[in-house]
Each structure stands twice: as structure tokens, then as C-alpha cells.
Design an enzyme around this catalytic site. Sequence first.
Site, mmCIF file in Angstrom:
data_model
loop_
_atom_site.group_PDB
_atom_site.id
_atom_site.type_symbol
_atom_site.label_atom_id
_atom_site.label_comp_id
_atom_site.label_asym_id
_atom_site.label_seq_id
_atom_site.Cartn_x
_atom_site.Cartn_y
_atom_site.Cartn_z
ATOM 1 C CD GLN A 228 0.929 32.659 28.819
ATOM 2 O OE1 GLN A 228 1.079 33.582 28.031
ATOM 3 N NE2 GLN A 228 0.071 31.680 28.579
ATOM 4 C CG ASP B 38 -8.076 34.160 19.985
ATOM 5 O OD1 ASP B 38 -7.728 35.354 20.070
ATOM 6 O OD2 ASP B 38 -8.773 33.584 20.839
#
Length: 533
Positions: free
Chosen positions: A260, A385
Site C-alpha cells: 500500500q 484491528d
Amino acid sequence: MIDQQVPLRGGAARLPVRPRTGRFLVLAAVFVCAACGLVYELELVALASYLIGDSVTQASVVLSVMVFAMGIGSLLAKRLRCHAAVGFGLIEAALALIGGSSALVLYASFAWLGESRYALVGFSLAIGVLIGAEIPLLMTLIQRVDRQDAGGAVADLFAADYVGALVGGLAFPFLLLPMLGQLTGALFTGAVNAAAGGALVLWVFRRDLGSRARWSLLLVNVAVIAALGTATTLVDDFERAARRAVYGDQVRVAVQTGVQEVVLTGDDRDSLDLYLDGRLRVSARDEHRYHEALVHPAMNGPRARVLILGGGDGLAAREVLRYRDVRAVTVVELDPVVTRLARTDPALSALNGHVHRDPRLTTVGADAFTWLRSDHDRYDVVISDLPDPGITASTKLYSAEFYGLVAEALAPGGRLVVHAGPLGVRPETFWTVEASVRDVGLTTRPYRITGRNTGFAASPDRVGGGARGPQDWGFLLAGAGDAVEPPALPAEGPAARSLSGRELAEGARAADAARLPGRTPSTLVHPRYREDV
């Protein structure tokens, strides 16, 4: 239907090369143009997924629009067959300019206008029309150099086209993206496209062109290549300006990892923002509310061994390690660059309390789904998370199969907590996550915490400039049977900065009141999440 006999101006004798050589050069041009065309297509899909999100939807839009436009281009090319050489040269020049600049324009529209959907459809149409016009003209040109039956010519053209598409499809992820990046890679592809198309026409078919047409085509191709080359030299300045437009003037770190784009803004721990693929993941102004609500209710019970899935920024681990009776914490993070920044970046490491100095913490660089399949330990607390389920790449991490693996990793009496996205603006997504967790036999306790202090919305939305984003976080506390208690702060735990037991109780009641019954679990073969942006 392709005519067996194509009206030709002269014969093969007018060509400056032998028929066999001319045929080879035409097929070589087909190969190069097909490779470039597929790169444009993949670049549109990849950039649209990054800028807009929901890669399945964006890929479907690009592919369907482009295929439709290719049909239109094939029909329009019929009018150019009498001038096939000059028509092909101009089409390749236009395709090189439009395809090569498409990434720049898409990114610019996202950065300065905040919207790139219309530009995406426009480029898909334009590139599709131009690609569709290639084959009919190339069919005319190959019969111009070597008279053969239409079936043989079609077979040769499509063989070269498909092999070129294969090479382009492999070159995009393995060469262009890692070596040049999306913007420079598209510009380079455009230059190659213009050079290949122009060289074929100006060399092999130059006798079919008048003097004025030859010079015009040469100037057009030189201008296109010069424009793409100039843009390439300005890419770095363009990226910096675009990042400032999106993230503000305080960008400190901007790196494209193998997973990313990671961007850090802010000068210190009090002004830090962390963006992953353009989505705000951490804001120092309110991250403590999110991480306290995520971690502390799950720590109400046995907590010697804790597993954190995602959370490479170290902020969830910070809250876990505040409990002195925690013996071991394992963080499974896909992107090692995020983990490295959490350890070495002064602002981020200060914000996470320098958790990597704690010997109880172990980090693992792996995909959470794959890692759970091979890990056989048991944990008292599992904290999920992870990016929002509306982001297509994350849907498997919110599937019933994934929660089945998590349930197997729970020790007796263990608890799972899941960040399930904002309940207020995406209730369908939240309750689909809840249905997926319940599908594996876990009892759920949903709750929400309100308050977001930044105008740049939480993921997966990407809007700034004070635009309204999600104003809450939704969570699910889960465990086997009826052992899981309603969300509450541990009586003997560390004091929270802003979260109170009363607020948790109110958040649980608010979530129950907003329940959407009848939601169907999401599975690997039937994902039920979509990005509502």
C-alpha cells in the site's frame, strides 16, 4: 465479416521491405500495441481501486465500459480502411497520449477535485474505442504486405495480440509498478506505444503516404513522445503537489510499499496522522478514544496472552501493554513498513509509547488469515484491528471462515473484539460483520463510541476539507457461549484517558437499539460487503 479481397492501392511490390519481413513487422507492432493496451487497462483498474476503493466494482466498470467501447471502435474503423496506414498511425498516437496520461489525470482529479469516477469512465471509453479500432486497420495492413486468406490473417493477428496481452499483463505488476510506479509506468508505456505505431507506418508503409501526411504523422508522434517525456521529468513534482493537495503541507513520509501507500503527516506525536492508501487510519487528535474502546473492554477477564491482528502502528499494543499481568503480545501485520515506522519514526513511536522496546511484544509480518491457519497457540484475547470490511482487499478478514479460525485460537473463556466500521453511516456493513461472527458460534456484544475530531473521514471513505465523515466507531465483543460479559472497563485495569464505563454501557444500548435483523453472514465465496462512499 472480413472481406477475402481488400481493395489495395498497389501491391506488395511498393513496400520497402520483403513481404515476409513486412508481415513480421506488422505482427510485432500488434504484439507491442496489445501489451500497451492491457497495461492501460490494468493501470486504470489499479488506480481506480486505490483512489475510489471497492476494486471489484471498479474493475467491473473499467472492463465492461472498455469492451463496449472496443466494439464501437471496430465499427468506426471501417471508415478508415481506405486510409489504413495513416489512420493506424494517428490512432496509435492518440492512444499513446490518452493512455499514457490517464494515470496523471485520474490522480489530479482525485487530488484537486476530490472525484475521479467520471474521469475513469471517460478514459475507459476513449481507450476502448482506440484499441477497438486497431485490429480492423491492422487486418488491412497485413493483407497489404502479404496477400493471404482472411482466416490465416485473423489467426496471426489474434495470436500476436493475445501473446502481447500476456506480456503486458505480466509486465505491469512485476516490472512497471515496482520499478517505475503507476504514473511513470503509464507514461513510459505511452511512449513505447507511440514509437511502435509511428515506426511501423513511417517505415513499412511510408510509400502509401504523401509527403505532407508523412511529415504530419512524424510531427504528431514526436510531439506525443515529447509531451510524455516532459511529463515523466515532472512526475516527482506533480506527486508532491498532489500529496499536499490531499494531505496538507506537513507530509513527512510518503512511501509506496509492496502492499500500500503509507503517508505520515504532522511534526510530532500530537499532530501525527497516518494514511494507508489514502485512507486516514490514525489521527493523534482522537486515536486514544478508538484504541481505548477497542482494547479495554476485551481485557476484562483473563489476559495473559494477547493476539493483535493488524495494528502494526503499535497503538493497540500500547493499550494492551499497560496491563502488567499481560505476559505476551503477538502483533500480526501484513505490511512490514508500517511496523518499521512504528518502531523508528520519532512521532509514531512516541505516540505508541515505544512499545517495541517492551520484551513482551512480538511482531509477525504475515497475512492474518494465512497466519491463523498455521498457528496453533491459544490466546485469552484476540483484537482484530483491521481495515474496514468495505475495502475489498479486507473482506476475507471479515468472513465467517476467518472468524472460525479466530474462534479456534481462543483459549477457554477467551474474548474477541472486532472493529466493524462506523455503525452510524454503514449499519448494513456493521450488522453483516456481527452475523458473520455469530455464524461460527460466538456470542456477540455490539457497542459504539462516538466522536471524531478530524474532518478527514475514517476509512474506507476518503474525503477531506471538512467534509462530513463517520462520527462513530462500531465494535463487537465476542466469546464462546454466554461467558462474554457486556462491554465494560476492567475494575483493576489502568485508567482510560477519555473512556468511561457509563459511556460503554450507553454505547451498547445504542447499538442494540440500532440492530438490523436478518443479516446474512459474509463468506469467502459470497462476500456481502461493499464500500458505501
